[in-house]
Design a protein around this motif. Structure first.
Motif, mmCIF file in Angstrom:
data_model
loop_
_atom_site.group_PDB
_atom_site.id
_atom_site.type_symbol
_atom_site.label_atom_id
_atom_site.label_comp_id
_atom_site.label_asym_id
_atom_site.label_seq_id
_atom_site.Cartn_x
_atom_site.Cartn_y
_atom_site.Cartn_z
ATOM 1 N N UNK A 1 -51.302 -30.987 -8.741
ATOM 2 C CA UNK A 1 -52.596 -31.616 -8.473
ATOM 3 C C UNK A 1 -53.443 -30.834 -7.491
ATOM 4 N N UNK A 2 -52.937 -30.564 -6.273
ATOM 5 C CA UNK A 2 -53.714 -29.759 -5.325
ATOM 6 C C UNK A 2 -54.043 -28.368 -5.850
ATOM 7 N N UNK A 3 -53.127 -27.770 -6.620
ATOM 8 C CA UNK A 3 -53.408 -26.441 -7.160
ATOM 9 C C UNK A 3 -54.585 -26.473 -8.125
ATOM 10 N N UNK A 4 -54.603 -27.440 -9.046
ATOM 11 C CA UNK A 4 -55.724 -27.550 -9.979
ATOM 12 C C UNK A 4 -57.017 -27.874 -9.244
ATOM 13 N N UNK A 5 -56.925 -28.756 -8.250
ATOM 14 C CA UNK A 5 -58.119 -29.132 -7.486
ATOM 15 C C UNK A 5 -58.682 -27.918 -6.745
ATOM 16 N N UNK A 6 -57.807 -27.120 -6.140
ATOM 17 C CA UNK A 6 -58.265 -25.920 -5.452
ATOM 18 C C UNK A 6 -58.900 -24.918 -6.400
ATOM 19 N N UNK A 7 -58.302 -24.755 -7.583
ATOM 20 C CA UNK A 7 -58.861 -23.823 -8.565
ATOM 21 C C UNK A 7 -60.243 -24.272 -9.023
ATOM 22 N N UNK A 8 -60.406 -25.576 -9.258
ATOM 23 C CA UNK A 8 -61.707 -26.095 -9.682
ATOM 24 C C UNK A 8 -62.742 -26.015 -8.561
ATOM 25 N N UNK A 9 -62.295 -26.106 -7.313
ATOM 26 C CA UNK A 9 -63.221 -25.986 -6.184
ATOM 27 C C UNK A 9 -63.691 -24.542 -6.001
ATOM 28 N N UNK B 1 -56.184 -40.051 -9.391
ATOM 29 C CA UNK B 1 -54.894 -39.937 -8.696
ATOM 30 C C UNK B 1 -54.208 -38.589 -8.908
ATOM 31 N N UNK B 2 -54.606 -37.845 -9.942
ATOM 32 C CA UNK B 2 -53.979 -36.560 -10.215
ATOM 33 C C UNK B 2 -54.198 -35.546 -9.098
ATOM 34 N N UNK B 3 -55.204 -35.777 -8.268
ATOM 35 C CA UNK B 3 -55.483 -34.815 -7.203
ATOM 36 C C UNK B 3 -54.304 -34.666 -6.232
ATOM 37 N N UNK B 4 -53.469 -35.691 -6.128
ATOM 38 C CA UNK B 4 -52.340 -35.644 -5.210
ATOM 39 C C UNK B 4 -51.005 -35.449 -5.891
ATOM 40 N N UNK B 5 -50.997 -35.081 -7.174
ATOM 41 C CA UNK B 5 -49.749 -34.903 -7.909
ATOM 42 C C UNK B 5 -48.942 -33.761 -7.311
ATOM 43 N N UNK B 6 -47.741 -34.055 -6.809
ATOM 44 C CA UNK B 6 -46.940 -33.064 -6.102
ATOM 45 C C UNK B 6 -45.858 -32.419 -6.947
ATOM 46 N N UNK B 7 -45.583 -32.986 -8.112
ATOM 47 C CA UNK B 7 -44.592 -32.384 -8.999
ATOM 48 C C UNK B 7 -44.971 -32.719 -10.436
ATOM 49 N N UNK B 8 -44.459 -31.942 -11.354
ATOM 50 C CA UNK B 8 -44.761 -32.186 -12.751
ATOM 51 C C UNK B 8 -44.193 -33.541 -13.164
ATOM 52 N N UNK B 9 -44.933 -34.319 -13.960
ATOM 53 C CA UNK B 9 -44.448 -35.652 -14.345
ATOM 54 C C UNK B 9 -43.278 -35.560 -15.307
ATOM 55 N N UNK B 10 -42.605 -36.699 -15.460
ATOM 56 C CA UNK B 10 -41.503 -36.787 -16.411
ATOM 57 C C UNK B 10 -42.036 -37.045 -17.810
#
Length: 208
Positions: A68-76, A182-191
């Motif tokens: 989540x943070x990685x995608x958010x940072x890339x989009x920023x 809520x995806x902005x804080x996703x810390x691990x890949x979902x199941x």
């Protein structure tokens, strides 16, 4: 699944903004900035290295900081990569700056793209994979001709550079879509759905 909705709209709005920018990008560099065809080709080639690097490093970055943070940072970062283009004037120094910005832009696109695609495939049940991909492709691909048309209208009415500014501003939309989810804080890949029981709990023995 609301995660699929968020990622689909992120893809569609990104595609719209980039279609607007890409329609006018070559015209602006070759005509307004007086870039030679050779320099233009070199910049495109260098930019491709950024895409490869972003795709290669995305899994490691996602494991360390969370997808989540990685995608958010890339989009920023993506709208910021347009700044050298908008400020540039003819000259070799600006060509180098534009090439570096393109490397970063394509690295961000590849990192975010591979991660969100993995998330969509993980959370979608096998029997729904084709439908999920079809909807995403339809909206994403359908946004491109709209972006190109918008580029032509804005380029004709207000000029090429103001149209590029508008496209750069539009690149903030996918960032805001993800930032408000809520995806902005996703810390691990979902199941995957198969790894959950009827109540949504992780069965014993299933690792993260």
């Amino acid at each position: 699944d609301p995660r699929l909705s968020v990622l689909t709209w992120v893809n569609a709005t990104t595609s719209l903004a980039l279609a607007l920018l890409n329609t006018l990008w070559a015209l602006y560099l070759l005509r307004n900035l007086e870039m030679s065809p050779t320099a233009f080709g070199v910049i495109l080639g260098i930019g491709a290295l950024g895409a490869a690097g972003g795709a290669f490093t995305a899994p490691a970055i996602a494991r360390r900081h969370g997808p989540g943070p990685m995608m958010l940072g890339a989009l920023a970062l993506t709208p910021c990569t347009q700044v050298p283009l908008l400020l540039a004037s003819p000259g070799g120094a600006w060509q180098i700056a534009i090439a570096c910005a393109l490397v970063l832009q394509l690295a961000c696109a590849a990192a975010a793209g591979t991660t969100q695609r993995s998330i969509r495939q993980i959370v979608t049940a096998p029997r729904m994979q084709a439908r999920m991909q079809a909807v995403s492709t339809c909206l994403t691909s359908g946004a491109r001709p709209l972006g190109a048309l918008l580029a032509g209208v804005l380029g004709t009415w207000v000029g090429v550079r103001p149209a590029l500014v508008a496209g750069s501003v539009l690149l903030f939309v996918p960032f805001l879509v993800l930032a408000r989810s809520p995806l902005r804080g996703l810390r691990q890949m979902p199941l995957a759905p198969a790894c959950r029981d009827e109540e949504g709990r992780r069965p014993s023995g299933v690792s993260r």
